[in-house]
Design a protein around this motif. Structure first.
Motif, mmCIF file in Angstrom:
data_model
loop_
_atom_site.group_PDB
_atom_site.id
_atom_site.type_symbol
_atom_site.label_atom_id
_atom_site.label_comp_id
_atom_site.label_asym_id
_atom_site.label_seq_id
_atom_site.Cartn_x
_atom_site.Cartn_y
_atom_site.Cartn_z
ATOM 1 N N SER A 268 33.023 51.783 44.301
ATOM 2 C CA SER A 268 33.463 53.138 44.648
ATOM 3 C C SER A 268 34.473 53.168 45.789
ATOM 4 O O SER A 268 35.086 54.210 46.052
ATOM 5 C CB SER A 268 32.254 54.004 45.023
ATOM 6 N N GLU A 269 34.660 52.041 46.462
ATOM 7 C CA GLU A 269 35.613 51.981 47.571
ATOM 8 C C GLU A 269 36.587 50.813 47.368
ATOM 9 O O GLU A 269 36.549 49.816 48.102
ATOM 10 C CB GLU A 269 34.878 51.850 48.906
ATOM 11 N N PRO A 270 37.479 50.941 46.387
ATOM 12 C CA PRO A 270 38.401 49.829 46.106
ATOM 13 C C PRO A 270 39.298 49.498 47.282
ATOM 14 O O PRO A 270 39.733 48.352 47.437
ATOM 15 C CB PRO A 270 39.211 50.344 44.913
ATOM 16 N N GLU A 271 39.576 50.479 48.137
ATOM 17 C CA GLU A 271 40.437 50.232 49.289
ATOM 18 C C GLU A 271 39.825 49.201 50.234
ATOM 19 O O GLU A 271 40.536 48.401 50.863
ATOM 20 C CB GLU A 271 40.727 51.544 50.030
ATOM 21 N N ARG A 272 38.497 49.177 50.323
ATOM 22 C CA ARG A 272 37.823 48.195 51.184
ATOM 23 C C ARG A 272 37.921 46.789 50.595
ATOM 24 O O ARG A 272 38.024 45.799 51.329
ATOM 25 C CB ARG A 272 36.364 48.587 51.399
ATOM 26 N N LEU A 273 37.885 46.693 49.275
ATOM 27 C CA LEU A 273 38.037 45.390 48.632
ATOM 28 C C LEU A 273 39.442 44.844 48.868
ATOM 29 O O LEU A 273 39.625 43.647 49.116
ATOM 30 C CB LEU A 273 37.769 45.507 47.129
ATOM 31 N N ILE A 274 40.441 45.718 48.781
ATOM 32 C CA ILE A 274 41.816 45.293 49.036
ATOM 33 C C ILE A 274 41.956 44.816 50.472
ATOM 34 O O ILE A 274 42.612 43.802 50.754
ATOM 35 C CB ILE A 274 42.794 46.441 48.724
ATOM 36 N N SER A 275 41.314 45.517 51.411
ATOM 37 C CA SER A 275 41.357 45.122 52.810
ATOM 38 C C SER A 275 40.759 43.730 53.017
ATOM 39 O O SER A 275 41.213 42.964 53.870
ATOM 40 C CB SER A 275 40.605 46.151 53.659
ATOM 41 N N LEU A 276 39.733 43.401 52.237
ATOM 42 C CA LEU A 276 39.051 42.106 52.348
ATOM 43 C C LEU A 276 39.871 40.960 51.761
ATOM 44 O O LEU A 276 39.712 39.799 52.151
ATOM 45 C CB LEU A 276 37.699 42.197 51.636
ATOM 46 N N ALA A 277 40.757 41.275 50.830
ATOM 47 C CA ALA A 277 41.483 40.247 50.084
ATOM 48 C C ALA A 277 42.613 39.632 50.901
ATOM 49 O O ALA A 277 43.241 40.290 51.738
ATOM 50 C CB ALA A 277 42.038 40.837 48.795
ATOM 51 N N ASP A 278 42.905 38.369 50.621
ATOM 52 C CA ASP A 278 44.093 37.705 51.151
ATOM 53 C C ASP A 278 45.256 37.851 50.184
ATOM 54 O O ASP A 278 46.396 38.005 50.602
ATOM 55 C CB ASP A 278 43.795 36.223 51.390
ATOM 56 N N VAL A 279 44.955 37.782 48.887
ATOM 57 C CA VAL A 279 45.961 37.955 47.840
ATOM 58 C C VAL A 279 45.349 38.811 46.740
ATOM 59 O O VAL A 279 44.197 38.588 46.337
ATOM 60 C CB VAL A 279 46.421 36.606 47.253
ATOM 61 N N CYS A 280 46.117 39.785 46.248
ATOM 62 C CA CYS A 280 45.682 40.618 45.129
ATOM 63 C C CYS A 280 46.494 40.229 43.897
ATOM 64 O O CYS A 280 47.666 39.843 44.011
ATOM 65 C CB CYS A 280 45.884 42.095 45.440
ATOM 66 N N VAL A 281 45.890 40.364 42.729
ATOM 67 C CA VAL A 281 46.551 39.904 41.506
ATOM 68 C C VAL A 281 46.306 40.886 40.373
ATOM 69 O O VAL A 281 45.260 41.540 40.316
ATOM 70 C CB VAL A 281 46.062 38.477 41.126
ATOM 71 N N LEU A 282 47.280 41.007 39.487
ATOM 72 C CA LEU A 282 47.144 41.792 38.265
ATOM 73 C C LEU A 282 47.917 41.064 37.166
ATOM 74 O O LEU A 282 49.117 40.824 37.300
ATOM 75 C CB LEU A 282 47.692 43.206 38.439
ATOM 76 N N THR A 283 47.231 40.704 36.077
ATOM 77 C CA THR A 283 47.849 39.891 35.019
ATOM 78 C C THR A 283 47.955 40.637 33.697
ATOM 79 O O THR A 283 47.920 40.032 32.628
ATOM 80 C CB THR A 283 47.051 38.588 34.814
ATOM 81 N N SER A 284 48.105 41.946 33.747
ATOM 82 C CA SER A 284 48.169 42.742 32.520
ATOM 83 C C SER A 284 49.322 42.300 31.633
ATOM 84 O O SER A 284 50.417 41.984 32.103
ATOM 85 C CB SER A 284 48.358 44.224 32.854
ATOM 86 N N MET A 285 49.077 42.331 30.327
ATOM 87 C CA MET A 285 50.113 42.019 29.345
ATOM 88 C C MET A 285 50.858 43.272 28.923
ATOM 89 O O MET A 285 52.055 43.232 28.633
ATOM 90 C CB MET A 285 49.470 41.369 28.109
ATOM 91 N N ARG A 286 50.143 44.416 28.897
ATOM 92 C CA ARG A 286 50.744 45.630 28.347
ATOM 93 C C ARG A 286 50.134 46.850 29.025
ATOM 94 O O ARG A 286 48.941 47.074 28.954
ATOM 95 C CB ARG A 286 50.497 45.686 26.832
ATOM 96 N N GLU A 287 50.963 47.624 29.696
ATOM 97 C CA GLU A 287 50.587 48.937 30.218
ATOM 98 C C GLU A 287 51.814 49.545 30.879
ATOM 99 O O GLU A 287 52.885 48.942 30.925
ATOM 100 C CB GLU A 287 49.413 48.861 31.190
ATOM 101 N N GLY A 288 51.652 50.775 31.386
ATOM 102 C CA GLY A 288 52.740 51.406 32.108
ATOM 103 C C GLY A 288 52.835 50.817 33.503
ATOM 104 O O GLY A 288 52.433 49.675 33.732
ATOM 105 N N LEU A 289 53.349 51.581 34.427
ATOM 106 C CA LEU A 289 53.416 51.116 35.810
ATOM 107 C C LEU A 289 52.071 51.426 36.464
ATOM 108 O O LEU A 289 51.799 52.566 36.833
ATOM 109 C CB LEU A 289 54.557 51.828 36.537
ATOM 110 N N PRO A 290 51.186 50.418 36.592
ATOM 111 C CA PRO A 290 49.810 50.693 37.007
ATOM 112 C C PRO A 290 49.697 51.060 38.480
ATOM 113 O O PRO A 290 50.308 50.452 39.353
ATOM 114 C CB PRO A 290 49.088 49.376 36.710
#
Length: 404
Positions: A268-290
């Motif tokens: 429920s608090e994705p912003e806290r997970l991003i704060s914890l991360a050193d590197v964030c990743v997204l490997t989508s093959m197909r979608e709009g501008l997420p």
């Protein structure tokens, strides 16, 4: 104003977050809002809307192509719209976009609008491409306006004769920017990371994405061994839920590096997970501008993202992120390892992320733009030739558009 939003699925993903933000803002500003979704939904998410919105489930509205169910869903939606007599029907996602617009036309809805979050004819086989394009072109004949999440989505639509340029409006998928910019670590992060209390935080890689095949969690898990080989104590956090959950769980179980991977489900608090991360990743093959790409940037984190349509509008390779080929998950894993090993480069990208202008991604900006488009569409219906002009004018009278 009476507004119906139609979704194929009501899960915890970007297009749903976008749609719900609009629905809730419109309801707060006095509009009558009805949210219609298909068979696949998150019961907890649906329950959280109780009291805020009227929500209807159309069980026959499903994601796969199913002629019998599609016809049944069309009939149910048509009856619903005839009974409710909305001024605007705003469809989202591919199947709801086709069936919902056909039903709105049959029900003589004056304002038919489609939100382009993803294009079903991109990165698919030639047969599917032709079929999806034919369906989209049919629905385009009576679509009054398109709301595109990126300029690239808009350009692809126009190039494929889906609406004229003046029918398309680029509105970024808004969220609370300050929430991500000012976030702190989650409480008791060691429980998320599988480490002992008081132990120094290991390097953390975060993938924040709905569990769907096109996000390619399984492929990234299979490539993640190359990251572990170089950074043995790294942790991969997979945050999200969705229909591919069992496939992702199986991939983790098969992996010789399962101890380095933590699937934490919906948070429920994705912003806290991003704060914890050193590197964030997204490997989508197909979608709009997420929008998750923008959330990584708003959180001030170095990120590795797929080269999706429109990504260059915000992510500049080597400045505020790393962009890798959409078809090459291995390249994404290698880029993640490179960043974890190069603190200076990682810090430079994080600084670039913090400096990125994301003002057009603000929640209020998005909701205000959408209402202005509604108003423009309805005002063009007030011509002498339209029998419903008096009803529409009455509903427009006294309405206040925009968020102030």
């Amino acid at each position: 104003m009476k507004i119906v939003h139609v979704l194929t699925r009501l899960l915890r993903a970007g297009s749903e977050e976008n749609t719900l933000a609009c629905c809730l803002a419109q309801a707060r500003h006095g509009h009558e809002v009805l949210l219609v979704h298909g068979e696949e939904y998150d019961p907890r998410l649906r329950a959280s809307l109780t009291g805020a919105l009227r929500v209807v489930t159309v069980e026959k509205l499903v994601n796969p192509i199913s002629p019998s169910r599609d016809i049944s869903a069309f009939g149910r939606l048509t009856r619903l719209m005839r009974d409710w007599q909305p001024d605007i029907v705003h469809t989202h996602q591919s199947k709801a976009g086709i069936v919902g617009r056909l039903a709105a036309r049959e029900a003589h809805v004056p304002g038919i609008i489609h939100g382009v979050h993803i294009l079903p004819f991109v990165h698919v086989g030639s047969g599917q491409r032709l079929m999806f394009l034919a369906a989209e072109r049919l629905a385009a004949r009576f679509t009054r306006a398109y709301i595109d999440v990126s300029q690239a989505m808009c350009d692809i639509c126009i190039a494929n004769h889906l609406g004229s340029p003046d029918q398309h409006h680029v509105v970024h998928s808004g969220f609370d920017l300050a929430r991500f910019a000012n976030a702190r670590w989650p409480q008791e992060p060691h429980l998320l990371l599988g480490t002992a209390a008081g132990e120094p935080k290991p390097p953390v890689v975060l993938m924040l994405a709905a569990l769907e095949p096109r996000k390619r969690h399984v492929e990234f898990i299979e490539a993640f061994g190359h990251v572990v080989d170089r950074i043995p104590n790294v942790r991969l956090l997979l945050a999200g839920d969705g229909p591919a959950r069992s496939d992702v769980e199986s991939a983790i179980e098969r992996s010789p590096f399962a101890n380095n991977i933590r699937m934490i489900g919906y948070h429920s608090e994705p912003e806290r997970l991003i704060s914890l991360a050193d590197v964030c990743v997204l490997t989508s093959m197909r979608e709009g501008l997420p929008r998750v790409m923008m959330q990584y940037l708003a959180g001030g984190r170095a990120s590795v993202v797929s080269h999706l349509p429109g990504v260059e509008e915000v992510v500049r390779h080597g400045v505020n992120g790393i962009v890798t080929p959409a078809e090459d998950v291995g390249a994404a894993a290698a880029a993640v390892a490179d960043l974890l090993e190069n603190q200076h480069h990682r810090a430079r990208l994080a600084d670039g992320a913090k400096r990125t202008d994301l003002s057009s991604w603000g929640l209020e900006s998005m909701c205000e733009s959408v209402e202005q488009i509604y108003q423009s569409v309805l005002e063009t219906t007030l011509s002498p030739a339209r029998p419903d002009k008096a009803r529409i004018r009455d509903r427009l009278a006294g309405q206040t558009f925009g968020l102030h």
